[in-house]
Design a protein around this motif. Structure first.
Motif, mmCIF file in Angstrom:
data_model
loop_
_atom_site.group_PDB
_atom_site.id
_atom_site.type_symbol
_atom_site.label_atom_id
_atom_site.label_comp_id
_atom_site.label_asym_id
_atom_site.label_seq_id
_atom_site.Cartn_x
_atom_site.Cartn_y
_atom_site.Cartn_z
ATOM 1 N N GLN A 5 0.830 -1.208 0.000
ATOM 2 C CA GLN A 5 0.000 0.000 0.000
ATOM 3 C C GLN A 5 0.862 1.255 0.000
ATOM 4 O O GLN A 5 0.600 2.210 -0.742
ATOM 5 C CB GLN A 5 -0.913 0.005 1.224
ATOM 6 C CG GLN A 5 -2.005 -1.058 1.206
ATOM 7 C CD GLN A 5 -2.734 -1.125 2.520
ATOM 8 O OE1 GLN A 5 -2.124 -1.006 3.585
ATOM 9 N NE2 GLN A 5 -4.049 -1.329 2.462
ATOM 10 N N LEU A 6 1.879 1.257 0.846
ATOM 11 C CA LEU A 6 2.752 2.435 0.949
ATOM 12 C C LEU A 6 3.537 2.663 -0.335
ATOM 13 O O LEU A 6 3.721 3.810 -0.776
ATOM 14 C CB LEU A 6 3.710 2.254 2.126
ATOM 15 C CG LEU A 6 3.068 2.137 3.513
ATOM 16 C CD1 LEU A 6 4.133 1.869 4.569
ATOM 17 C CD2 LEU A 6 2.281 3.399 3.849
ATOM 18 N N GLU A 7 4.017 1.580 -0.954
ATOM 19 C CA GLU A 7 4.769 1.710 -2.203
ATOM 20 C C GLU A 7 3.872 2.249 -3.308
ATOM 21 O O GLU A 7 4.296 3.097 -4.118
ATOM 22 C CB GLU A 7 5.368 0.362 -2.604
ATOM 23 C CG GLU A 7 6.528 -0.073 -1.705
ATOM 24 C CD GLU A 7 6.904 -1.519 -1.905
ATOM 25 O OE1 GLU A 7 6.172 -2.232 -2.639
ATOM 26 O OE2 GLU A 7 7.909 -1.958 -1.314
ATOM 27 N N CYS A 8 2.630 1.783 -3.369
ATOM 28 C CA CYS A 8 1.685 2.290 -4.365
ATOM 29 C C CYS A 8 1.377 3.763 -4.106
ATOM 30 O O CYS A 8 1.324 4.586 -5.039
ATOM 31 C CB CYS A 8 0.398 1.474 -4.346
ATOM 32 S SG CYS A 8 0.568 -0.195 -5.036
ATOM 33 N N PHE A 9 1.168 4.124 -2.848
ATOM 34 C CA PHE A 9 0.873 5.519 -2.507
ATOM 35 C C PHE A 9 2.026 6.431 -2.924
ATOM 36 O O PHE A 9 1.822 7.482 -3.543
ATOM 37 C CB PHE A 9 0.624 5.653 -1.008
ATOM 38 C CG PHE A 9 0.596 7.082 -0.544
ATOM 39 C CD1 PHE A 9 -0.493 7.898 -0.822
ATOM 40 C CD2 PHE A 9 1.668 7.636 0.153
ATOM 41 C CE1 PHE A 9 -0.513 9.228 -0.417
ATOM 42 C CE2 PHE A 9 1.654 8.951 0.565
ATOM 43 C CZ PHE A 9 0.560 9.754 0.284
ATOM 44 N N GLN A 66 5.301 12.209 4.096
ATOM 45 C CA GLN A 66 6.432 12.123 5.005
ATOM 46 C C GLN A 66 6.370 10.839 5.836
ATOM 47 O O GLN A 66 7.367 10.143 5.995
ATOM 48 C CB GLN A 66 6.465 13.337 5.921
ATOM 49 C CG GLN A 66 7.596 13.288 6.948
ATOM 50 C CD GLN A 66 7.572 14.471 7.889
ATOM 51 O OE1 GLN A 66 6.841 15.439 7.657
ATOM 52 N NE2 GLN A 66 8.365 14.400 8.954
ATOM 53 N N TYR A 67 5.192 10.525 6.358
ATOM 54 C CA TYR A 67 5.051 9.330 7.178
ATOM 55 C C TYR A 67 5.276 8.049 6.363
ATOM 56 O O TYR A 67 5.875 7.089 6.834
ATOM 57 C CB TYR A 67 3.674 9.305 7.846
ATOM 58 C CG TYR A 67 3.445 10.457 8.780
ATOM 59 C CD1 TYR A 67 4.301 10.682 9.855
ATOM 60 C CD2 TYR A 67 2.376 11.318 8.597
ATOM 61 C CE1 TYR A 67 4.096 11.744 10.726
ATOM 62 C CE2 TYR A 67 2.163 12.391 9.454
ATOM 63 C CZ TYR A 67 3.029 12.596 10.522
ATOM 64 O OH TYR A 67 2.830 13.645 11.368
ATOM 65 N N ALA A 68 4.746 8.046 5.133
ATOM 66 C CA ALA A 68 4.908 6.865 4.279
ATOM 67 C C ALA A 68 6.377 6.613 3.965
ATOM 68 O O ALA A 68 6.838 5.458 3.976
ATOM 69 C CB ALA A 68 4.117 7.048 2.985
ATOM 70 N N GLN A 69 7.118 7.706 3.705
ATOM 71 C CA GLN A 69 8.550 7.545 3.450
ATOM 72 C C GLN A 69 9.276 6.958 4.662
ATOM 73 O O GLN A 69 10.114 6.059 4.529
ATOM 74 C CB GLN A 69 9.174 8.911 3.089
ATOM 75 C CG GLN A 69 8.786 9.422 1.708
ATOM 76 C CD GLN A 69 9.325 10.814 1.441
ATOM 77 O OE1 GLN A 69 9.449 11.632 2.356
ATOM 78 N NE2 GLN A 69 9.625 11.094 0.189
ATOM 79 N N GLU A 70 8.932 7.473 5.843
ATOM 80 C CA GLU A 70 9.577 6.984 7.063
ATOM 81 C C GLU A 70 9.233 5.517 7.322
ATOM 82 O O GLU A 70 10.089 4.732 7.748
ATOM 83 C CB GLU A 70 9.159 7.840 8.264
ATOM 84 C CG GLU A 70 9.679 9.272 8.205
ATOM 85 C CD GLU A 70 11.197 9.341 8.196
ATOM 86 O OE1 GLU A 70 11.830 8.517 8.902
ATOM 87 O OE2 GLU A 70 11.752 10.186 7.470
#
Length: 302
Positions: A5-9, A66-70
């Protein structure tokens, strides 16, 4: 929430285009849309404003970048740390031997293994019985030294050497000094120490049995262990015939080829399921060591 999910976002946030994000991730566009939708449902907010002509981040979406990157960095870091930890753990390799002569062969081999794979921990089992084969099948040991004729039927066998038959005797024995012998000559060569039946293959035991036939009881030492055979031979009480395994000679004994006898294939047996990198390394080092011993033996010949 998961890393997919995070990679897609992050891909959609970077391209602001679902098709290009799908191309980068090498998945379908509907799969990307599904991952974004499930992420938005879990967060309870809209991350993108989508129209037929454009895609843009919402205020919540911009904050979430920012949160997704972290989170992705943390995920990658945790995987790397766990992998490093796993690689730092000691690796066990179970090795099966049938007699102390094979332990002599194993000693220089383990020294090389320790130097090349310091995290490997050898678990050596000395079992002079057929139960050693059971330990291999149950994967209590991963490899055993063996002759082809004695290798477990379910195991893979790798030959490293072909062993001629030799007569072992002390330097004071009446046979000492001979450069070769025949089976007929050994029938009249005095006392004989016999090898345990569980150590060597049936074809070799047939040769030994041929030499035993016709001998008086006082001319035979029926031994239960190879150490006993070695002691009787070294003390000059008897001779013994042995398959000549490289690296197993005892200093002070004579090893005389018995000409009219077959050679025996010698190597290692293992299960395919146990063929780990550490076992591959073990087999490679064993091959190198036996070749060295074989070449040394050639140089010793006049």
């Amino acid at each position: 929430m998961n890393t997919t999910q995070l990679e897609c976002f992050m891909a959609v946030a970077n391209y602001l285009n679902f098709s290009r994000a799908a191309g980068q991730l090498q998945i379908t566009q509907p799969a990307v849309s599904h991952q974004i939708s499930t992420l938005e449902d879990e967060l309870g907010v809209k991350l993108f404003l989508r129209t037929s002509k454009s895609v843009r981040l919402t205020r919540a979406g911009m904050m979430y970048v920012q949160y997704a990157q972290e989170l992705l960095k943390l995920s990658a870091l945790s995987r790397a740390r766990v992998q490093e930890f796993q690689e730092s753990l000691s690796v066990r390799l179970g090795i099966g031997c049938r007699n102390f002569l094979e332990l002599k062969l194993l000693t220089p081999l383990l020294e090389r293994l320790r130097q090349s794979m310091p995290m490997l921990v050898p678990a050596v089992r000395l079992v002079p019985f057929a139960s050693l084969d059971n330990l291999l099948e149950e994967e209590e040991v991963q490899v055993i030294f063996t002759f082809r004729d004695s290798a477990p039927p379910k195991a893979d066998y790798r030959e490293f050497f072909r062993c001629p038959v030799v007569c072992a005797c002390s330097t004071t024995h009446l046979l000492a000094g001979r450069t070769s012998l025949t089976m007929k000559e050994l029938q009249n060569a005095g006392r004989m120490a016999t090898c345990p039946r569980t150590v060597y293959p049936e074809r070799f035991l047939q040769l030994q049995g041929h030499l035993m036939s016709g001998r008086r009881a006082e001319e035979l030492f029926l031994c239960d262990q190879m150490e006993v055979v070695q002691t009787l031979v070294a003390s000059g009480y008897a001779f013994a015939i042995l398959p000549d395994i490289p690296g197993t000679h005892t200093e002070g004994l004579c090893y005389i080829p018995v000409e009219d006898t077959p050679e025996f294939s010698y190597g290692a047996a293992y299960l395919k399921s146990s063929l780990t990198p550490s076992l591959r390394k073990f087999l490679k080092l064993l091959d190198e060591l036996l070749n060295e011993k074989k070449n040394e033996k050639k140089l010793e010949k006049p």
